[in-house]
Design a protein around this motif. Structure first.
Motif, PDB file in Angstrom:
ATOM      1  N   ALA A 131     -11.560   4.848  -5.383  1.00  0.00           N
ATOM      2  CA  ALA A 131     -12.427   4.659  -6.552  1.00  0.00           C
ATOM      3  C   ALA A 131     -12.980   5.995  -7.034  1.00  0.00           C
ATOM      4  O   ALA A 131     -13.047   6.251  -8.243  1.00  0.00           O
ATOM      5  CB  ALA A 131     -13.568   3.703  -6.203  1.00  0.00           C
ATOM      6  N   ALA A 132     -13.375   6.863  -6.099  1.00  0.00           N
ATOM      7  CA  ALA A 132     -13.950   8.159  -6.472  1.00  0.00           C
ATOM      8  C   ALA A 132     -12.928   9.030  -7.184  1.00  0.00           C
ATOM      9  O   ALA A 132     -13.249   9.707  -8.176  1.00  0.00           O
ATOM     10  CB  ALA A 132     -14.483   8.870  -5.227  1.00  0.00           C
ATOM     11  N   PHE A 133     -11.704   9.023  -6.696  1.00  0.00           N
ATOM     12  CA  PHE A 133     -10.695   9.865  -7.333  1.00  0.00           C
ATOM     13  C   PHE A 133     -10.313   9.328  -8.707  1.00  0.00           C
ATOM     14  O   PHE A 133      -9.988  10.095  -9.610  1.00  0.00           O
ATOM     15  CB  PHE A 133      -9.453   9.993  -6.451  1.00  0.00           C
ATOM     16  N   THR A 134     -10.390   8.023  -8.863  1.00  0.00           N
ATOM     17  CA  THR A 134     -10.141   7.438 -10.180  1.00  0.00           C
ATOM     18  C   THR A 134     -11.180   7.934 -11.181  1.00  0.00           C
ATOM     19  O   THR A 134     -10.865   8.220 -12.349  1.00  0.00           O
ATOM     20  CB  THR A 134     -10.166   5.905 -10.099  1.00  0.00           C
ATOM     21  N   GLU A 135     -12.426   8.078 -10.729  1.00  0.00           N
ATOM     22  CA  GLU A 135     -13.489   8.591 -11.603  1.00  0.00           C
ATOM     23  C   GLU A 135     -13.239  10.048 -11.977  1.00  0.00           C
ATOM     24  O   GLU A 135     -13.565  10.473 -13.100  1.00  0.00           O
ATOM     25  CB  GLU A 135     -14.849   8.430 -10.929  1.00  0.00           C
ATOM     26  N   VAL A 136     -12.682  10.834 -11.053  1.00  0.00           N
ATOM     27  CA  VAL A 136     -12.332  12.226 -11.369  1.00  0.00           C
ATOM     28  C   VAL A 136     -11.294  12.257 -12.484  1.00  0.00           C
ATOM     29  O   VAL A 136     -11.403  13.028 -13.448  1.00  0.00           O
ATOM     30  CB  VAL A 136     -11.799  12.957 -10.120  1.00  0.00           C
ATOM     31  N   THR A 137     -10.289  11.421 -12.350  1.00  0.00           N
ATOM     32  CA  THR A 137      -9.244  11.354 -13.380  1.00  0.00           C
ATOM     33  C   THR A 137      -9.830  10.980 -14.735  1.00  0.00           C
ATOM     34  O   THR A 137      -9.473  11.561 -15.768  1.00  0.00           O
ATOM     35  CB  THR A 137      -8.177  10.327 -12.956  1.00  0.00           C
ATOM     36  N   LYS A 138     -10.736  10.012 -14.726  1.00  0.00           N
ATOM     37  CA  LYS A 138     -11.377   9.597 -15.985  1.00  0.00           C
ATOM     38  C   LYS A 138     -12.184  10.746 -16.596  1.00  0.00           C
ATOM     39  O   LYS A 138     -12.176  10.952 -17.815  1.00  0.00           O
ATOM     40  CB  LYS A 138     -12.294   8.397 -15.742  1.00  0.00           C
ATOM     41  N   ALA A 139     -12.888  11.489 -15.751  1.00  0.00           N
ATOM     42  CA  ALA A 139     -13.713  12.592 -16.241  1.00  0.00           C
ATOM     43  C   ALA A 139     -12.864  13.670 -16.904  1.00  0.00           C
ATOM     44  O   ALA A 139     -13.217  14.195 -17.969  1.00  0.00           O
ATOM     45  CB  ALA A 139     -14.534  13.188 -15.103  1.00  0.00           C
ATOM     46  N   TYR A 140     -11.724  13.980 -16.290  1.00  0.00           N
ATOM     47  CA  TYR A 140     -10.835  14.984 -16.889  1.00  0.00           C
ATOM     48  C   TYR A 140     -10.234  14.492 -18.205  1.00  0.00           C
ATOM     49  O   TYR A 140      -9.805  15.292 -19.036  1.00  0.00           O
ATOM     50  CB  TYR A 140      -9.727  15.362 -15.913  1.00  0.00           C
ATOM     51  N   GLY A 141     -10.208  13.182 -18.388  1.00  0.00           N
ATOM     52  CA  GLY A 141      -9.645  12.626 -19.611  1.00  0.00           C
ATOM     53  C   GLY A 141     -10.630  12.495 -20.760  1.00  0.00           C
ATOM     54  O   GLY A 141     -10.251  12.049 -21.852  1.00  0.00           O
TER      55      GLY A 141
ATOM     56  N   VAL B 207       0.708   7.737  -9.263  1.00  0.00           N
ATOM     57  CA  VAL B 207      -0.601   7.272  -9.724  1.00  0.00           C
ATOM     58  C   VAL B 207      -1.664   8.088  -8.993  1.00  0.00           C
ATOM     59  O   VAL B 207      -1.417   8.594  -7.893  1.00  0.00           O
ATOM     60  CB  VAL B 207      -0.800   5.767  -9.443  1.00  0.00           C
ATOM     61  N   PRO B 208      -2.852   8.252  -9.597  1.00  0.00           N
ATOM     62  CA  PRO B 208      -3.868   9.117  -8.999  1.00  0.00           C
ATOM     63  C   PRO B 208      -4.376   8.652  -7.641  1.00  0.00           C
ATOM     64  O   PRO B 208      -4.719   9.457  -6.774  1.00  0.00           O
ATOM     65  CB  PRO B 208      -5.004   9.095 -10.035  1.00  0.00           C
ATOM     66  N   ALA B 209      -4.450   7.341  -7.456  1.00  0.00           N
ATOM     67  CA  ALA B 209      -4.995   6.805  -6.212  1.00  0.00           C
ATOM     68  C   ALA B 209      -4.278   5.488  -5.884  1.00  0.00           C
ATOM     69  O   ALA B 209      -3.882   4.766  -6.790  1.00  0.00           O
ATOM     70  CB  ALA B 209      -6.491   6.563  -6.360  1.00  0.00           C
ATOM     71  N   PRO B 210      -4.096   5.212  -4.594  1.00  0.00           N
ATOM     72  CA  PRO B 210      -4.585   5.936  -3.420  1.00  0.00           C
ATOM     73  C   PRO B 210      -3.793   7.219  -3.169  1.00  0.00           C
ATOM     74  O   PRO B 210      -2.667   7.372  -3.647  1.00  0.00           O
ATOM     75  CB  PRO B 210      -4.378   4.936  -2.288  1.00  0.00           C
TER      76      PRO B 210
ATOM     77  N   PHE C  24       0.833  -1.197   0.000  1.00  0.00           N
ATOM     78  CA  PHE C  24       0.000   0.000   0.000  1.00  0.00           C
ATOM     79  C   PHE C  24       0.871   1.253   0.000  1.00  0.00           C
ATOM     80  O   PHE C  24       0.611   2.207  -0.747  1.00  0.00           O
ATOM     81  CB  PHE C  24      -0.929   0.019   1.210  1.00  0.00           C
ATOM     82  N   LEU C  25       1.907   1.257   0.817  1.00  0.00           N
ATOM     83  CA  LEU C  25       2.781   2.428   0.877  1.00  0.00           C
ATOM     84  C   LEU C  25       3.516   2.638  -0.447  1.00  0.00           C
ATOM     85  O   LEU C  25       3.761   3.778  -0.861  1.00  0.00           O
ATOM     86  CB  LEU C  25       3.775   2.289   2.031  1.00  0.00           C
ATOM     87  N   ALA C  26       3.866   1.551  -1.101  1.00  0.00           N
ATOM     88  CA  ALA C  26       4.507   1.667  -2.414  1.00  0.00           C
ATOM     89  C   ALA C  26       3.548   2.298  -3.413  1.00  0.00           C
ATOM     90  O   ALA C  26       3.941   3.157  -4.222  1.00  0.00           O
ATOM     91  CB  ALA C  26       4.969   0.298  -2.896  1.00  0.00           C
ATOM     92  N   GLN C  27       2.276   1.893  -3.379  1.00  0.00           N
ATOM     93  CA  GLN C  27       1.277   2.503  -4.259  1.00  0.00           C
ATOM     94  C   GLN C  27       1.076   3.974  -3.905  1.00  0.00           C
ATOM     95  O   GLN C  27       0.919   4.820  -4.786  1.00  0.00           O
ATOM     96  CB  GLN C  27      -0.051   1.765  -4.121  1.00  0.00           C
ATOM     97  N   LEU C  28       1.077   4.273  -2.622  1.00  0.00           N
ATOM     98  CA  LEU C  28       0.885   5.651  -2.167  1.00  0.00           C
ATOM     99  C   LEU C  28       2.031   6.531  -2.654  1.00  0.00           C
ATOM    100  O   LEU C  28       1.829   7.703  -2.984  1.00  0.00           O
ATOM    101  CB  LEU C  28       0.806   5.665  -0.643  1.00  0.00           C
ATOM    102  N   ALA C  29       3.227   5.978  -2.690  1.00  0.00           N
ATOM    103  CA  ALA C  29       4.407   6.738  -3.103  1.00  0.00           C
ATOM    104  C   ALA C  29       4.531   6.865  -4.610  1.00  0.00           C
ATOM    105  O   ALA C  29       5.263   7.725  -5.103  1.00  0.00           O
ATOM    106  CB  ALA C  29       5.672   6.072  -2.544  1.00  0.00           C
ATOM    107  N   ALA C  30       3.805   6.022  -5.351  1.00  0.00           N
ATOM    108  CA  ALA C  30       3.946   5.999  -6.807  1.00  0.00           C
ATOM    109  C   ALA C  30       3.236   7.178  -7.462  1.00  0.00           C
ATOM    110  O   ALA C  30       2.355   7.818  -6.874  1.00  0.00           O
ATOM    111  CB  ALA C  30       3.376   4.692  -7.353  1.00  0.00           C
TER     112      ALA C  30
END
Length: 206
Positions: A79-89, A17-20, A9-15
């Motif tokens: 999940a919600a922030f991923t949808e924001v990213t999709k909307a901007y795209g 990527v939009p989320a987490p 999880f921390l690796a994903q947080l540091a990457a």
């Protein structure tokens, strides 16, 4: 997220990527706060604390429920922030596409702000449990009452900025006002958490 390792999880947080991101960490702060409260309550359920047995049972059950809720909110936030990213795209080459894209962004931002707003409410509820435990909990784990209060405060303050960053894109006045009002409750949560921690520290031998 609930089956992941902390390291991953921390690796994903540091990457990059939009989320987490910060919203998920706010929810996890709340989950940790609830877990700490449940632990203190479970250490306070012996015959020595029989006078408060019913209250401890209620605190334990409530803290366990809030922990599970908060963990789900961490997943919801990602999940919600991923949808924001999709909307901007979404495409914006025609007037119709621009209109559709703007509507999608506005809708996604509302959802992205609502999750951390709920996290603030959960943090406040967990802080209330810490306040209940403060005078009656097992003194051997009283420092964990302060830890729970501090984690609840971190949940609320972190969630607040994740509400506020989305407010600029929310056009509906009623929705904006509701979310802003929730964010405004955080200052009181901070003060209450500070009082719990101060009371715990005053009782420690230093």
């Amino acid at each position: 997220m609930r089956t992941d390792t902390i390291e991953n999880f921390l690796a994903q947080l540091a990457a990059r990527v939009p989320a987490p991101g910060g919203g998920a960490t706010a929810a996890l702060h709340a989950a940790q706060a609830a877990a700490l409260g449940a632990m203190v309550a479970r250490y306070s359920d012996s015959a020595k604390f029989a006078e408060h047995a019913d209250e401890m049972a209620t605190i334990t059950a409530t803290a366990d429920r809030l922990r599970e809720n908060a963990l789900g909110l961490a997943e919801d936030d990602a999940a919600a922030f991923t949808e924001v990213t999709k909307a901007y795209g979404l495409p914006k080459g025609t007037p119709e596409e621009v209109t559709a894209r703007s509507a999608a962004i506005a809708q996604a931002l509302v959802a992205a702000a609502q999750v951390p707003a709920i996290v603030i409410a959960v943090g406040e509820q967990v802080l209330g449990l810490a306040e209940q435990l403060l005078p009656i909990g097992n003194r051997n784990v009283i420092s964990d009452v302060a830890a729970a209060a501090e984690a609840a405060r971190a949940a609320a303050t972190t969630a607040r900025v994740n509400v506020e960053i989305n407010l600029g894109g929310i056009k509906d006045p009623a929705t904006w006002g509701e979310l802003a009002a929730v964010a405004d409750t955080v200052d009181d949560i901070v003060l209450r958490a500070e009082k719990v921690t101060a009371a715990v520290r005053d009782g420690l031998v230093r």
